[in-house]
Design a protein around this motif. Structure first.
Motif, PDB file in Angstrom:
ATOM      1  N   GLU A 151      23.783  21.676 -55.061  1.00  0.00           N
ATOM      2  CA  GLU A 151      24.622  22.615 -55.116  1.00  0.00           C
ATOM      3  C   GLU A 151      25.646  23.592 -54.324  1.00  0.00           C
ATOM      4  OE1 GLU A 151      20.652  24.775 -55.996  1.00  0.00           O
ATOM      5  OE2 GLU A 151      21.524  23.190 -56.896  1.00  0.00           O
ATOM      6  N   GLN A 152      25.167  23.018 -53.019  1.00  0.00           N
ATOM      7  CA  GLN A 152      25.852  23.637 -52.054  1.00  0.00           C
ATOM      8  C   GLN A 152      26.810  23.158 -51.535  1.00  0.00           C
ATOM      9  OE1 GLN A 152      24.964  26.518 -50.738  1.00  0.00           O
ATOM     10  NE2 GLN A 152      22.761  26.912 -51.813  1.00  0.00           N
ATOM     11  N   ASN A 153      27.681  23.815 -50.534  1.00  0.00           N
ATOM     12  CA  ASN A 153      29.173  23.236 -50.105  1.00  0.00           C
ATOM     13  C   ASN A 153      28.790  22.364 -49.058  1.00  0.00           C
ATOM     14  OD1 ASN A 153      28.385  24.349 -47.591  1.00  0.00           O
ATOM     15  ND2 ASN A 153      29.603  26.198 -47.782  1.00  0.00           N
ATOM     16  N   ARG A 154      29.756  21.460 -48.653  1.00  0.00           N
ATOM     17  CA  ARG A 154      29.663  20.167 -47.993  1.00  0.00           C
ATOM     18  C   ARG A 154      29.158  20.690 -46.248  1.00  0.00           C
ATOM     19  NH1 ARG A 154      35.792  19.795 -45.494  1.00  0.00           N
ATOM     20  NH2 ARG A 154      36.128  21.945 -45.368  1.00  0.00           N
ATOM     21  N   PHE A 155      29.334  21.792 -45.770  1.00  0.00           N
ATOM     22  CA  PHE A 155      28.803  22.204 -44.715  1.00  0.00           C
ATOM     23  C   PHE A 155      27.350  22.200 -44.625  1.00  0.00           C
ATOM     24  CE2 PHE A 155      32.943  24.559 -44.650  1.00  0.00           C
ATOM     25  CZ  PHE A 155      33.595  23.753 -43.684  1.00  0.00           C
ATOM     26  N   TYR A 156      26.868  22.823 -45.594  1.00  0.00           N
ATOM     27  CA  TYR A 156      25.306  22.788 -45.811  1.00  0.00           C
ATOM     28  C   TYR A 156      24.758  21.388 -46.120  1.00  0.00           C
ATOM     29  CZ  TYR A 156      20.767  23.952 -47.493  1.00  0.00           C
ATOM     30  OH  TYR A 156      19.400  24.304 -47.510  1.00  0.00           O
ATOM     31  N   LYS A 157      25.598  20.590 -47.075  1.00  0.00           N
ATOM     32  CA  LYS A 157      25.159  19.406 -47.387  1.00  0.00           C
ATOM     33  C   LYS A 157      24.748  18.448 -45.836  1.00  0.00           C
ATOM     34  CE  LYS A 157      26.734  18.571 -51.835  1.00  0.00           C
ATOM     35  NZ  LYS A 157      27.881  18.291 -52.601  1.00  0.00           N
ATOM     36  N   LYS A 158      25.911  18.613 -45.057  1.00  0.00           N
ATOM     37  CA  LYS A 158      25.894  17.867 -43.632  1.00  0.00           C
ATOM     38  C   LYS A 158      24.669  18.300 -42.991  1.00  0.00           C
ATOM     39  CE  LYS A 158      30.351  18.384 -42.916  1.00  0.00           C
ATOM     40  NZ  LYS A 158      31.851  18.153 -42.249  1.00  0.00           N
ATOM     41  N   ALA A 159      24.403  19.682 -42.841  1.00  0.00           N
ATOM     42  CA  ALA A 159      23.468  20.246 -41.929  1.00  0.00           C
ATOM     43  C   ALA A 159      22.063  19.812 -42.611  1.00  0.00           C
ATOM     44  CB  ALA A 159      23.349  21.654 -42.134  1.00  0.00           C
ATOM     45  N   ALA A 160      21.826  19.895 -43.849  1.00  0.00           N
ATOM     46  CA  ALA A 160      20.642  19.237 -44.661  1.00  0.00           C
ATOM     47  C   ALA A 160      20.155  17.776 -44.275  1.00  0.00           C
ATOM     48  CB  ALA A 160      20.767  19.643 -46.238  1.00  0.00           C
ATOM     49  N   ALA A 161      21.245  17.137 -44.402  1.00  0.00           N
ATOM     50  CA  ALA A 161      21.451  15.587 -44.135  1.00  0.00           C
ATOM     51  C   ALA A 161      20.861  15.325 -42.477  1.00  0.00           C
ATOM     52  CB  ALA A 161      22.543  14.838 -44.437  1.00  0.00           C
ATOM     53  N   PHE A 162      21.525  16.221 -41.760  1.00  0.00           N
ATOM     54  CA  PHE A 162      21.011  16.030 -40.276  1.00  0.00           C
ATOM     55  C   PHE A 162      19.338  16.406 -40.074  1.00  0.00           C
ATOM     56  CE2 PHE A 162      20.708  18.772 -36.482  1.00  0.00           C
ATOM     57  CZ  PHE A 162      20.626  17.824 -35.490  1.00  0.00           C
ATOM     58  N   VAL A 163      18.872  17.259 -40.796  1.00  0.00           N
ATOM     59  CA  VAL A 163      17.533  17.753 -40.843  1.00  0.00           C
ATOM     60  C   VAL A 163      16.715  16.321 -41.118  1.00  0.00           C
ATOM     61  CG1 VAL A 163      15.713  19.024 -41.455  1.00  0.00           C
ATOM     62  CG2 VAL A 163      17.925  20.241 -41.225  1.00  0.00           C
ATOM     63  N   LEU A 164      17.253  15.914 -42.581  1.00  0.00           N
ATOM     64  CA  LEU A 164      16.466  14.707 -42.932  1.00  0.00           C
ATOM     65  C   LEU A 164      16.428  13.422 -41.898  1.00  0.00           C
ATOM     66  CD1 LEU A 164      17.582  15.074 -46.370  1.00  0.00           C
ATOM     67  CD2 LEU A 164      15.372  15.549 -45.859  1.00  0.00           C
ATOM     68  N   ARG A 165      17.694  13.301 -41.236  1.00  0.00           N
ATOM     69  CA  ARG A 165      17.529  12.309 -40.322  1.00  0.00           C
ATOM     70  C   ARG A 165      16.843  12.545 -39.082  1.00  0.00           C
ATOM     71  NH1 ARG A 165      23.089  12.944 -37.419  1.00  0.00           N
ATOM     72  NH2 ARG A 165      22.323  12.835 -35.323  1.00  0.00           N
ATOM     73  N   ALA A 166      16.844  13.819 -38.680  1.00  0.00           N
ATOM     74  CA  ALA A 166      16.174  14.405 -37.489  1.00  0.00           C
ATOM     75  C   ALA A 166      14.690  14.152 -37.678  1.00  0.00           C
ATOM     76  CB  ALA A 166      16.447  15.599 -37.159  1.00  0.00           C
ATOM     77  N   VAL A 167      14.088  14.262 -38.999  1.00  0.00           N
ATOM     78  CA  VAL A 167      12.770  14.295 -39.207  1.00  0.00           C
ATOM     79  C   VAL A 167      12.474  12.450 -39.272  1.00  0.00           C
ATOM     80  CG1 VAL A 167      11.130  14.635 -41.011  1.00  0.00           C
ATOM     81  CG2 VAL A 167      12.554  16.453 -40.181  1.00  0.00           C
ATOM     82  N   GLY A 168      13.291  11.882 -40.068  1.00  0.00           N
ATOM     83  CA  GLY A 168      13.032  10.668 -40.551  1.00  0.00           C
ATOM     84  C   GLY A 168      13.113   9.516 -39.247  1.00  0.00           C
ATOM     85  N   LYS A 169      13.694   9.965 -38.284  1.00  0.00           N
ATOM     86  CA  LYS A 169      13.868   8.978 -37.046  1.00  0.00           C
ATOM     87  C   LYS A 169      12.740   8.731 -36.330  1.00  0.00           C
ATOM     88  CE  LYS A 169      15.412  11.462 -33.051  1.00  0.00           C
ATOM     89  NZ  LYS A 169      16.347  11.754 -31.875  1.00  0.00           N
ATOM     90  N   HIS A 170      11.777   9.591 -36.380  1.00  0.00           N
ATOM     91  CA  HIS A 170      10.665   9.487 -35.458  1.00  0.00           C
ATOM     92  C   HIS A 170       9.603   8.345 -35.662  1.00  0.00           C
ATOM     93  CE1 HIS A 170      12.008  12.672 -32.843  1.00  0.00           C
ATOM     94  NE2 HIS A 170      12.040  13.381 -34.186  1.00  0.00           N
ATOM     95  N   SER A 171       9.078   8.309 -37.120  1.00  0.00           N
ATOM     96  CA  SER A 171       8.162   7.294 -37.209  1.00  0.00           C
ATOM     97  C   SER A 171       8.110   6.950 -38.797  1.00  0.00           C
ATOM     98  CB  SER A 171       6.705   7.900 -36.926  1.00  0.00           C
ATOM     99  OG  SER A 171       6.569   9.103 -38.053  1.00  0.00           O
ATOM    100  N   PRO A 172       7.614   5.887 -39.016  1.00  0.00           N
ATOM    101  CA  PRO A 172       7.562   5.485 -40.562  1.00  0.00           C
ATOM    102  C   PRO A 172       6.747   6.403 -41.429  1.00  0.00           C
ATOM    103  CG  PRO A 172       6.563   3.568 -39.163  1.00  0.00           C
ATOM    104  CD  PRO A 172       7.109   4.661 -38.362  1.00  0.00           C
ATOM    105  N   GLN A 173       5.799   7.149 -40.847  1.00  0.00           N
ATOM    106  CA  GLN A 173       4.929   8.101 -41.640  1.00  0.00           C
ATOM    107  C   GLN A 173       6.040   9.434 -41.921  1.00  0.00           C
ATOM    108  OE1 GLN A 173       3.804   6.834 -38.595  1.00  0.00           O
ATOM    109  NE2 GLN A 173       2.712   5.616 -39.639  1.00  0.00           N
ATOM    110  N   LEU A 174       6.820   9.811 -40.987  1.00  0.00           N
ATOM    111  CA  LEU A 174       7.788  10.911 -41.100  1.00  0.00           C
ATOM    112  C   LEU A 174       8.896  10.459 -42.035  1.00  0.00           C
ATOM    113  CD1 LEU A 174       7.724  12.594 -37.552  1.00  0.00           C
ATOM    114  CD2 LEU A 174       7.259  13.738 -39.402  1.00  0.00           C
TER     115      LEU A 174
END
Length: 446
Positions: free
Chosen positions: A55-78
């Motif tokens: 439901e949020q605006n595009r700026f929030y979506k970009k920031a949220a996707a950035f968090v997911l990417r930052a968490v997911g890049k480190h290991s298969p577990q994350l």
């Protein structure tokens, strides 16, 4: 200092800029290392991000996707933690957003999840990402095209089945059209994606070839960008390795000559895929190996042996030369005349060489075919016993039938050297020596 638990409530703040800034802060923390990414997961941040993504605006979506990417890049577990909190569905919805920046952020996050292993890649496919990524590579924005191509590459690399889902979504035709795009970073990703598809099987490689990538892809080997060169050579290698027919098609398109030029014009790991490609082509058949010889492929391969410092690059060059020389005496002679055998022997004997390099530099494949005696003679003096028997064996095959070679063998001191060899009575080496001695009168042997 407990900052993660302080940032969490700010994700639900009424002021949008505070929400975005809090998400950005969490993303940068998670990006830093896996311990901090772990802390973000343990702090129960992800479910909150995911539920507010839609439901949020595009700026929030970009920031949220950035968090997911930052968490997911480190290991298969994350990355698995992201899948478990239901983020994939949300990210796929973001791929349909009207804002290209949101699509890009979502595509990037999906790529970082898919690259770890085939299970995570399959989860991304099951969420319905592939057809939307294929639409993204057709968008006008270069940045979005790059990331979408990179994500398709990450999905394709694990298995033939995953590559097939990318193919079924119609990706090949769109990727192939972008080989001539002026943007180097986009070309890198496009060539990488096509390589990851072609590497798995003959059928997939043929589908890539049918998209008419030849001779267009050969222009990439002259590109000013090193990675474009490298990825272009990798794509050609992945196609050539499968069958003699595919290799022949590359030869006909001028691919072997182009790869040889490419190896000659660069240094370091950029050379590696080209070196291996020549080895694969030469390995398939006598004629294809001849094509490498005729296109003057041997001198640059020899140059790689001498100029490169990394053992794995030298090993690849040694292996490729072995594939070129192993077919017939004519092939072996072409390699021997380049005066590369002493270099290979020195690497084989050198204790500092890696195990792999020693294995690839054994010379055995070339020696068993080589009848060009002038190239073999210097090796008589330096070769260890296990190589020596092959060298003496070749002399014992040629000398009985060649009077000129017999005379030369005496004048150059080769026969004298053979008398000095200590061979086990009854061994193969002793038999070879006897055969050689039998070509000469008793007093010369004495």
């Amino acid at each position: 200092s407990g900052v993660i638990s302080l940032l969490k409530p700010l994700l639900l703040d009424v002021v949008p800029t505070i929400q975005q800034t809090a998400a950005l802060a969490l993303g940068r923390l998670a990006n830093y290392n896996d311990d901090l990414a772990e802390a973000v997961v343990k702090g129960d941040i992800l479910p909150q991000l995911v539920c507010s993504l839609s439901e949020q605006n595009r700026f929030y979506k970009k920031a949220a996707a950035f968090v997911l990417r930052a968490v997911g890049k480190h290991s298969p577990q994350l990355a698995q933690a992201i899948v478990d909190c239901g983020a994939l569905e949300m990210l796929v919805i973001c791929l349909e957003d009207f804002d290209p920046g949101v699509k890009e952020a979502a595509s990037w996050a999906l790529g970082y999840i898919a690259r770890h292993n085939s299970e995570l890649s399959q989860a991304v496919v099951d969420a319905g990402a592939v057809p939307l990524l294929v639409l993204c590579i057709q968008e006008p924005e270069i940045a979005l095209k790059r990331i979408a191509a990179s994500t398709l590459s990450d999905i394709s690399k694990h298995s033939p089945e995953l590559a097939q889902t990318v193919v079924d979504a119609g990706a090949i035709a769109h990727l192939a059209q972008m080989i001539l795009n002026p943007d180097a970073k986009l070309k890198r990703q496009v060539l990488s994606a096509l390589s990851q598809i072609a590497k798995h099987s003959v059928d997939l490689a043929e589908l890539v070839v049918e998209a008419e990538i030849f001779p267009v892809v050969l222009t990439c080997l002259k590109d000013s960008d090193e990675y474009v060169k490298k990825n272009g050579a990798t794509l050609i290698r992945e196609i050539a390795k499968h069958t003699p027919e595919l290799s022949q098609l590359i030869v006909n398109a001028g691919g072997v000559a182009a790869v040889i030029d490419c190896i000659g014009s660069c240094r370091g790991t950029v050379r590696l895929p080209g070196i291996m490609m020549l080895g694969y082509v030469a390995a398939h058949s006598e004629n294809l190996s001849m094509a490498v010889i005729v296109s003057k492929g041997i001198p640059p391969l020899c140059a790689c042996l001498i100029e490169e410092h990394e053992d794995h690059i030298k090993a690849a060059a040694a292996w490729a030369l072995g594939q070129v020389g192993r077919h017939t005496p004519e092939h072996a002679r072409a390699v021997a005349v380049a005066n590369v055998l002493p270099t290979l022997l020195a690497m084989y004997v050198d204790t500092r060489s890696s195990e792999d390099l020693q294995m690839k530099a054994t010379l055995k494949t070339i020696l068993q075919k080589c009848t060009h005696l002038p190239a073999l003679e210097p090796l008589l003096h330096d070769a260890p016993p296990n190589i020596l028997k092959h060298i003496v064996g070749q002399f014992s095959k040629v000398l009985p039938h060649d009077s000129k070679a017999r005379r030369l063998f005496v004048t150059t001191g080769g026969l004298k050297k053979v008398q000095e060899i200590k061979a086990e009575p009854g061994s193969l080496l002793q038999e070879y020596i006897n055969t050689i001695n039998n070509c000469y009168p008793e007093e010369i042997v004495r």
